[in-house]
Scaffold this active site. Structure first.
Site, PDB file in Angstrom:
ATOM      1  N   GLU A   1      71.676  92.292  47.300  1.00 41.72           N
ATOM      2  CA  GLU A   1      72.420  91.311  47.620  1.00 41.72           C
ATOM      3  C   GLU A   1      73.349  92.243  48.686  1.00 41.72           C
ATOM      4  O   GLU A   1      74.059  92.060  49.466  1.00 41.72           O
ATOM      5  CB  GLU A   1      72.710  90.511  46.600  1.00 41.72           C
ATOM      6  CG  GLU A   1      73.642  89.719  46.853  1.00 41.72           C
ATOM      7  CD  GLU A   1      73.296  88.295  48.387  1.00 41.72           C
ATOM      8  OE1 GLU A   1      73.792  89.169  48.853  1.00 41.72           O
ATOM      9  OE2 GLU A   1      72.240  87.695  47.229  1.00 41.72           O
TER      10      GLU A   1
ATOM     11  N   ASP B   1      75.631  92.369  52.460  1.00 38.66           N
ATOM     12  CA  ASP B   1      76.147  91.553  52.182  1.00 38.66           C
ATOM     13  C   ASP B   1      77.202  92.468  53.357  1.00 38.66           C
ATOM     14  O   ASP B   1      77.986  91.782  54.288  1.00 38.66           O
ATOM     15  CB  ASP B   1      76.895  90.927  51.116  1.00 38.66           C
ATOM     16  CG  ASP B   1      76.840  89.635  50.346  1.00 38.66           C
ATOM     17  OD1 ASP B   1      75.659  88.720  51.197  1.00 38.66           O
ATOM     18  OD2 ASP B   1      76.530  89.703  49.490  1.00 38.66           O
TER      19      ASP B   1
ATOM     20  N   SER C   1      71.834  84.493  51.409  1.00 35.69           N
ATOM     21  CA  SER C   1      72.645  85.467  51.827  1.00 35.69           C
ATOM     22  C   SER C   1      72.903  85.801  52.562  1.00 35.69           C
ATOM     23  O   SER C   1      73.769  86.508  52.451  1.00 35.69           O
ATOM     24  CB  SER C   1      72.339  85.468  50.469  1.00 35.69           C
ATOM     25  OG  SER C   1      72.222  85.661  49.440  1.00 35.69           O
TER      26      SER C   1
ATOM     27  N   ASP D   1      73.018  72.842  68.195  1.00 33.22           N
ATOM     28  CA  ASP D   1      72.645  70.687  67.123  1.00 33.22           C
ATOM     29  C   ASP D   1      71.055  71.492  66.868  1.00 33.22           C
ATOM     30  O   ASP D   1      69.891  71.784  67.717  1.00 33.22           O
ATOM     31  CB  ASP D   1      72.418  70.241  68.262  1.00 33.22           C
ATOM     32  CG  ASP D   1      72.394  68.920  66.976  1.00 33.22           C
ATOM     33  OD1 ASP D   1      72.207  69.585  65.997  1.00 33.22           O
ATOM     34  OD2 ASP D   1      72.836  67.953  67.791  1.00 33.22           O
TER      35      ASP D   1
ATOM     36  N   GLY E   1      73.039  65.603  65.597  1.00 35.96           N
ATOM     37  CA  GLY E   1      73.734  65.588  64.895  1.00 35.96           C
ATOM     38  C   GLY E   1      74.303  66.784  63.665  1.00 35.96           C
ATOM     39  O   GLY E   1      73.778  67.342  63.243  1.00 35.96           O
TER      40      GLY E   1
ATOM     41  N   ASP F   1      73.273  67.715  59.686  1.00 38.74           N
ATOM     42  CA  ASP F   1      72.330  67.291  59.130  1.00 38.74           C
ATOM     43  C   ASP F   1      72.608  67.838  57.519  1.00 38.74           C
ATOM     44  O   ASP F   1      73.239  68.599  57.595  1.00 38.74           O
ATOM     45  CB  ASP F   1      70.701  67.070  59.843  1.00 38.74           C
ATOM     46  CG  ASP F   1      70.765  68.558  60.269  1.00 38.74           C
ATOM     47  OD1 ASP F   1      70.311  69.594  59.090  1.00 38.74           O
ATOM     48  OD2 ASP F   1      70.409  68.877  61.320  1.00 38.74           O
TER      49      ASP F   1
END
Length: 545
Positions: free
Chosen positions: A266, A270, A462, A503, A522, A524
């Site tokens: 992780e 990052d 992540s 989109d 749009g 969601d």
């Protein structure tokens, strides 16, 4: 030996002293899943006492933030500094003195606060806290994860006359529920190499920087559970995927990153991706110590940021869990802390989670993710189909929060989705009035990450949060070169400018036995407003005051 009047006076004194401890904080009704009582700590066991004091004028802070983050307002971008915030939210010196006097009467001294004076922290013992709060502290053990945690067995009490000053005591109530972590794969003959910084730059129309901009831009990653990133892995990653960045390092570490300890996938993910996308932007690392309770880790992180005069301008967070385990005071405090960060011009890019819509109550209701504050930007994940087009990742968490109502700035977009897709919504329970998420998405499937010298593939939101955070850092850098303020709290700007995003209209996020949402035109609940078009975002960002 006592007259009737003296007896009456003594009885009144005893009763009045008892009555001062009338403000009781009861535990949540929800049973802690997997947590069982596991004995009592020794009275001398160290315990950090954290008192959250009531923050003043938060209604004014919220109105101010909504005004200075709205591009349609003349005050857009006029972020507050720490001293200005302190003037608004700090309790009075007299109120703080009353609380400290109470602590001192139980042998608790050396109390620490922060600039805004809305927290008091002291290192003490279980015995002192039990006496102070009239409670019994015990260990709980999680039968599946093996974690131990100290909690008040029942409620705790504070003096009635201090109830108007003290919001709550951190770390005595609430239990971690179920967190999520990125999924990793080895690169093999059956699962070949995946997506890299070049993939992202091409997909989102980003021209990667080749040198430092020498401007006012900064970014950070936030790690919990003492997650260590590897500096050597970072350099291998740069050599392999972004050679122009070789030699770039984390500038400041708030906490302890053990470079020789166990490397966290992780943390590596990052750091590698926020620095690769937000190239040459000064990057910091917040590292919270091991704590089985994510809530406590979030509060400690917020304490640190709230005590810094010049914190990084973009924060990427890829930690979270299911919501619904914490009381309203605590949930609102987290919201307040993110609101305060927003008023200072800080953008928080938060991974939305890796459990789709979540699933609870024997497949009859969706879960929601924590934290889901309206004042962070929640980032979902996409993957690439065989044609190289983005689709919503099935694991990408999205839906409606049970902790917060839907904010005004997303109301039109969410209402449009619910109306246009009324015949295609899940039949299981969800609260459509809640804060809707994610806000945006970014690539989160098959990202190549270097761990212990070798590349492996990682899936998860992540991946998406640091990518989107890096994009915002690049925009901040360009605004800074024109003498403009950072973008700060960006959600109103996002929803006012749908053309800044591709989109994504394909994908769904069902989870286990719970039916999910479908991506649509749009906004969601699978991909939010979509994925970045950097060139368009840059044009809109530079057009802002």
């Amino acid at each position: 030996f006592f007259s009737n009047n003296m007896r009456a006076s003594l009885l009144c004194l005893v009763f009045c002293i008892a009555a001062t401890y009338a403000f009781v904080f009861e535990p949540m009704e929800r049973n802690p899943i997997g947590w069982n009582r596991a004995g009592e700590p020794k009275p001398t066991t160290p315990l950090r006492l954290q008192l959250a004091l009531k923050q003043q004028n938060m209604d004014i802070v919220e109105k101010t933030l909504l005004r200075i983050s709205d591009p349609r307002e003349e005050t857009y971008g006029q972020w507050l500094n720490l001293d200005q915030l302190a003037e608004l939210i700090a309790p009075s010196d007299a109120e703080i003195a009353r609380v400290e006097k109470w602590l001192n009467s139980y042998g608790i001294s050396d109390v620490e606060t922060r600039v805004t004076k809305d927290w008091l922290i002291a290192e003490t013992t279980v015995e002192h806290v039990e006496q102070l709060l009239n409670c019994n502290i015990i260990y709980f053990h999680h039968k599946f994860r093996g974690d131990f945690i100290m909690r008040a067995e029942a409620g705790y009490e504070i003096p009635d006359e201090l109830a108007e000053i003290i919001d709550f005591v951190v770390g005595l109530q609430g239990f971690p529920y179920s967190d999520w972590k990125p999924t990793t794969y080895e690169i093999t003959s059956t699962r070949l190499g995946g997506n890299t910084p070049d993939t992202i730059n091409s997909l989102y129309d980003i021209t990667a920087p080749t040198t430092s901009c020498n401007c006012d831009a900064s970014q950070a990653v936030v790690e919990f559970s003492s997650a260590n990133y590897s500096p050597s892995d970072l350099q291998v990653f740069f050599q392999k995927y972004a050679p122009q960045l070789e030699g770039q390092t984390i500038e400041n570490i708030y906490g302890n990153n053990n470079a020789d300890g166990f490397t966290s996938v992780e943390a590596n993910l990052d750091v590698q991706y926020i620095m690769a996308i937000g190239g040459f932007i000064p990057t910091d690392d917040y590292v919270e110590p091991i704590n089985p309770n994510i809530l406590d880790a979030f509060l400690n992180y917020c304490w640190t940021v709230g005590n810094q005069t010049n914190p990084p301008l973009v924060h990427s967070i890829s930690w979270g869990e299911y919501g619904g385990s914490y009381n309203n005071q605590t949930v609102q405090r987290i919201n307040n802390e993110f609101m305060l960060m927003g008023t200072r011009g800080i953008t928080v890019s938060l991974a939305s989670g890796d459990n789709g819509v979540g699933c609870g109550d024997k497949c009859q209701s969706q879960e929601f993710d924590f934290p889901s504050s309206p004042y962070v930007t929640m980032v979902g994940a996409t993957g690439l189909n065989a044609q190289g087009k983005e689709v919503g990742a099935s694991f990408s968490s999205g839906g409606f929060s049970g902790d917060y109502y839907r904010p005004t700035w997303q109301s039109d977009a969410v209402s449009s989705y619910l109306t246009s897709n009324s015949n295609n919504l899940p039949t299981i329970n969800f609260d459509s009035n809640g804060r809707a998420y994610p806000d945006v998405s970014a690539l989160g499937v098959s990202l190549e990450v270097v761990v212990r010298g070798r590349a492996q593939l990682v899936d998860g939101t992540s991946c998406s949060a640091p990518i989107f955070g890096g994009v915002i850092s690049l925009l901040n850098a360009q605004r800074s070169l024109q003498g403009k303020s950072p973008l700060g709290f960006i959600n109103p700007w996002i929803y006012q400018n749908p053309s800044m995003f591709t989109d994504i209209t394909s994908g769904s996020n069902s989870y286990l036995c719970c039916e999910g949402f479908e991506a649509a035109s749009g906004w969601d609940p699978v991909t939010g407003m979509g994925t970045p078009i950097y060139s368009e975002m840059l044009t809109r960002a530079l057009a802002l005051p």
